[in-house]
Design an enzyme around this catalytic site. Structure first.
Site, PDB file in Angstrom:
ATOM      1  N   ASP A  10       0.876  -1.163   0.000  1.00 50.75           N
ATOM      2  CA  ASP A  10       0.000   0.000   0.000  1.00 50.75           C
ATOM      3  C   ASP A  10       0.923   1.225   0.000  1.00 50.75           C
ATOM      4  O   ASP A  10       2.116   1.102   0.280  1.00 50.75           O
ATOM      5  CB  ASP A  10      -0.878  -0.038   1.255  1.00 50.75           C
ATOM      6  CG  ASP A  10      -1.696   1.218   1.412  1.00 50.75           C
ATOM      7  OD1 ASP A  10      -2.326   1.646   0.432  1.00 50.75           O
ATOM      8  OD2 ASP A  10      -1.697   1.795   2.531  1.00 50.75           O
ATOM      9  N   LEU A  11       0.386   2.384  -0.337  1.00 51.64           N
ATOM     10  CA  LEU A  11       1.239   3.575  -0.404  1.00 51.64           C
ATOM     11  C   LEU A  11       1.090   4.480   0.829  1.00 51.64           C
ATOM     12  O   LEU A  11       2.006   4.611   1.647  1.00 51.64           O
ATOM     13  CB  LEU A  11       0.901   4.374  -1.669  1.00 51.64           C
ATOM     14  CG  LEU A  11       1.635   5.700  -1.805  1.00 51.64           C
ATOM     15  CD1 LEU A  11       3.085   5.479  -2.192  1.00 51.64           C
ATOM     16  CD2 LEU A  11       0.958   6.590  -2.843  1.00 51.64           C
ATOM     17  N   ASP A  12      -0.119   5.076   0.939  1.00 51.51           N
ATOM     18  CA  ASP A  12      -0.350   6.079   1.988  1.00 51.51           C
ATOM     19  C   ASP A  12      -0.277   5.440   3.369  1.00 51.51           C
ATOM     20  O   ASP A  12      -1.057   4.531   3.681  1.00 51.51           O
ATOM     21  CB  ASP A  12      -1.731   6.721   1.807  1.00 51.51           C
ATOM     22  CG  ASP A  12      -1.838   7.507   0.507  1.00 51.51           C
ATOM     23  OD1 ASP A  12      -0.935   8.299   0.229  1.00 51.51           O
ATOM     24  OD2 ASP A  12      -2.823   7.325  -0.227  1.00 51.51           O
ATOM     25  N   THR A  18       1.696  10.020   4.095  1.00 52.23           N
ATOM     26  CA  THR A  18       0.644  10.866   3.527  1.00 52.23           C
ATOM     27  C   THR A  18      -0.704  10.650   4.203  1.00 52.23           C
ATOM     28  O   THR A  18      -1.620  11.437   3.997  1.00 52.23           O
ATOM     29  CB  THR A  18       0.514  10.582   2.025  1.00 52.23           C
ATOM     30  OG1 THR A  18       0.682   9.171   1.857  1.00 52.23           O
ATOM     31  CG2 THR A  18       1.548  11.318   1.218  1.00 52.23           C
ATOM     32  N   LYS A  46      -8.964   5.481   6.188  1.00 53.74           N
ATOM     33  CA  LYS A  46      -7.695   5.027   5.613  1.00 53.74           C
ATOM     34  C   LYS A  46      -7.955   3.915   4.611  1.00 53.74           C
ATOM     35  O   LYS A  46      -8.726   2.984   4.885  1.00 53.74           O
ATOM     36  CB  LYS A  46      -6.742   4.541   6.713  1.00 53.74           C
ATOM     37  CG  LYS A  46      -6.155   5.678   7.528  1.00 53.74           C
ATOM     38  CD  LYS A  46      -5.142   5.166   8.532  1.00 53.74           C
ATOM     39  CE  LYS A  46      -4.583   6.312   9.369  1.00 53.74           C
ATOM     40  NZ  LYS A  46      -3.708   5.812  10.430  1.00 53.74           N
ATOM     41  N   SER A 115      -2.732   0.599  -4.324  1.00 51.71           N
ATOM     42  CA  SER A 115      -3.209   1.755  -3.563  1.00 51.71           C
ATOM     43  C   SER A 115      -4.556   2.238  -4.085  1.00 51.71           C
ATOM     44  O   SER A 115      -4.839   2.139  -5.278  1.00 51.71           O
ATOM     45  CB  SER A 115      -2.190   2.889  -3.698  1.00 51.71           C
ATOM     46  OG  SER A 115      -2.729   4.103  -3.248  1.00 51.71           O
ATOM     47  N   ALA A 116      -5.345   2.817  -3.179  1.00 53.56           N
ATOM     48  CA  ALA A 116      -6.636   3.392  -3.575  1.00 53.56           C
ATOM     49  C   ALA A 116      -6.470   4.790  -4.163  1.00 53.56           C
ATOM     50  O   ALA A 116      -7.398   5.363  -4.715  1.00 53.56           O
ATOM     51  CB  ALA A 116      -7.547   3.474  -2.354  1.00 53.56           C
ATOM     52  N   LYS A 146     -11.247  -0.598  -1.494  1.00 54.68           N
ATOM     53  CA  LYS A 146     -10.965  -1.445  -0.335  1.00 54.68           C
ATOM     54  C   LYS A 146     -12.076  -1.166   0.688  1.00 54.68           C
ATOM     55  O   LYS A 146     -12.479  -0.014   0.806  1.00 54.68           O
ATOM     56  CB  LYS A 146      -9.609  -1.094   0.303  1.00 54.68           C
ATOM     57  CG  LYS A 146      -8.410  -1.309  -0.609  1.00 54.68           C
ATOM     58  CD  LYS A 146      -7.142  -0.733   0.067  1.00 54.68           C
ATOM     59  CE  LYS A 146      -5.968  -0.737  -0.883  1.00 54.68           C
ATOM     60  NZ  LYS A 146      -4.755  -0.082  -0.361  1.00 54.68           N
ATOM     61  N   GLU A 170      -0.031  -3.179   4.698  1.00 52.26           N
ATOM     62  CA  GLU A 170      -1.167  -2.264   4.793  1.00 52.26           C
ATOM     63  C   GLU A 170      -1.212  -1.542   6.126  1.00 52.26           C
ATOM     64  O   GLU A 170      -0.925  -2.142   7.155  1.00 52.26           O
ATOM     65  CB  GLU A 170      -2.475  -3.067   4.675  1.00 52.26           C
ATOM     66  CG  GLU A 170      -3.184  -2.965   3.368  1.00 52.26           C
ATOM     67  CD  GLU A 170      -3.694  -1.584   3.018  1.00 52.26           C
ATOM     68  OE1 GLU A 170      -3.777  -0.715   3.901  1.00 52.26           O
ATOM     69  OE2 GLU A 170      -4.010  -1.369   1.848  1.00 52.26           O
ATOM     70  N   ASP A 171      -1.618  -0.275   6.098  1.00 51.18           N
ATOM     71  CA  ASP A 171      -1.785   0.444   7.374  1.00 51.18           C
ATOM     72  C   ASP A 171      -3.254   0.652   7.716  1.00 51.18           C
ATOM     73  O   ASP A 171      -3.562   1.254   8.741  1.00 51.18           O
ATOM     74  CB  ASP A 171      -1.113   1.825   7.313  1.00 51.18           C
ATOM     75  CG  ASP A 171      -1.867   2.773   6.402  1.00 51.18           C
ATOM     76  OD1 ASP A 171      -2.248   2.356   5.292  1.00 51.18           O
ATOM     77  OD2 ASP A 171      -2.113   3.927   6.806  1.00 51.18           O
TER      78      ASP A 171
HETATM   79  C1  BG6 Z   1      -5.807   5.852   0.179  1.00 51.76           C
HETATM   80  C2  BG6 Z   1      -5.776   6.677   1.444  1.00 51.76           C
HETATM   81  O1  BG6 Z   1      -4.530   5.307  -0.044  1.00 51.76           O
HETATM   82  O2  BG6 Z   1      -6.163   6.644  -0.944  1.00 51.76           O
HETATM   83  C3  BG6 Z   1      -7.106   7.401   1.626  1.00 51.76           C
HETATM   84  O3  BG6 Z   1      -5.523   5.847   2.541  1.00 51.76           O
HETATM   85  C4  BG6 Z   1      -7.421   8.222   0.394  1.00 51.76           C
HETATM   86  O4  BG6 Z   1      -7.027   8.229   2.766  1.00 51.76           O
HETATM   87  C5  BG6 Z   1      -7.443   7.296  -0.838  1.00 51.76           C
HETATM   88  O5  BG6 Z   1      -8.678   8.851   0.512  1.00 51.76           O
HETATM   89  C6  BG6 Z   1      -7.702   8.043  -2.128  1.00 51.76           C
HETATM   90  O6  BG6 Z   1      -6.608   8.910  -2.369  1.00 51.76           O
HETATM   91  P1  BG6 Z   1      -6.605  10.077  -3.431  1.00 51.76           P
HETATM   92  O7  BG6 Z   1      -5.167  10.535  -3.442  1.00 51.76           O
HETATM   93  O8  BG6 Z   1      -7.019   9.493  -4.748  1.00 51.76           O
HETATM   94  O9  BG6 Z   1      -7.562  11.112  -2.970  1.00 51.76           O
HETATM   95 MG    MG Z   2      -2.734   3.224   3.487  1.00 47.33          MG
END
Ligand code: BG6
Ligand code: MG
Length: 219
Positions: A10-12, A18, A46, A115-116, A146, A170-171
């Site tokens: 996962d990224l964020d 972030t 998240k 990542s989402a 997710k 994953e966090d």
């Molecule tokens: C996820 C984050 O990785 O991405 C969420 O954990 C975030 O908090 C989601 O809302 C969507 O991200 P973005 O950058 O497309 O708004």
């Molecule tokens: Mg995350």
């Protein structure tokens, strides 16, 4: 190293911090609409897509918006978030992450991003990590947010690795659920009390040593 495993990050909140910027930007949005959101509520956001996050926040605040206002708020949140990440570079990579990714890459183990976020590619480029991933699956590539496992299943299929041979870092609660539903090995990064459904939980990547990763390769 011979292994049939694939690793999905996962990224964020896993690779870069972030998750906190998302929180600050959502909180600002909520405050502008006349209410507040807590860190506990943020745990539920998240890993969740931008659209779904705003729907959830509006529900908490008991606020309803027209379709146009909804789109406008979503764009404002993203603009605000983008200002937070505009100065991001490789120094934003969380401790221990590069070491783990480099170990996998050096051993020819396939590595994916799952990542989402629709901003994932730009963050990977800014931090200089993009080229290390065999494949990147992000919010632009999926229809189901997710905890639906779609993002991880697409990543596994792109890596050509069986889902049960994939390890996910994953966090988020939603992400851990998604990994478990996909029948993958879930590794939570964060608080054990929050990520109790993960198969293993570490407070951060620095606590994951090479020995543990090598063990996962042999499972
Ligand atoms: C996820 C984050 O990785 O991405 C969420 O954990 C975030 O908090 C989601 O809302 C969507 O991200 P973005 O950058 O497309 O708004
Ligand atoms: Mg995350």
């Amino acid at each position: 190293m011979n292994s049939n495993k694939g690793f999905i990050f996962d990224l964020d909140g896993v690779i870069v911090d972030t998750a906190n910027y998302h929180f600050l930007a959502w909180r600002k949005l909520a405050n502008n609409l006349g209410f507040d959101i807590t860190e506990a509520q943020n745990e539920k956001l998240k890993g969740v897509s931008r659209v779904r996050s705003l729907e959830q926040i509006l529900e908490w605040g008991n606020v309803s918006l027209s379709q146009d206002e909804f789109m406008e708020q979503m764009a404002l949140k993203n603009d605000n978030y983008l200002t937070y990440i505009s100065t991001m570079d490789s120094t934003a990579i969380l401790p221990g992450v590069s070491r783990a990714i480099d170990h996998l890459v050096e051993n020819n183990i396939p590595v994916a991003l799952g990542s989402a976020s629709k901003n994932a590619r730009s963050i990977l480029e800014r931090t200089g990590l993009y080229h290390k991933f065999n494949t990147v699956v992000d919010g632009n590539d999926v229809n189901k947010a997710k905890p639906n496992p779609e993002v991880f299943l697409i990543a596994a299929s792109k890596l050509k690795v069986e889902p049960s041979n994939c390890v996910v870092f994953e966090d988020s609660q939603a992400g851990v659920k998604a990994a478990n539903t996909a029948n993958m090995i879930s590794i939570g990064i964060g608080d054990k009390k929050v990520l109790g459904e993960a198969q293993h939980v570490f407070p951060n990547f620095d606590e994951i040593d090479t020995e543990f990763i090598n063990k996962l390769l042999k499972v």
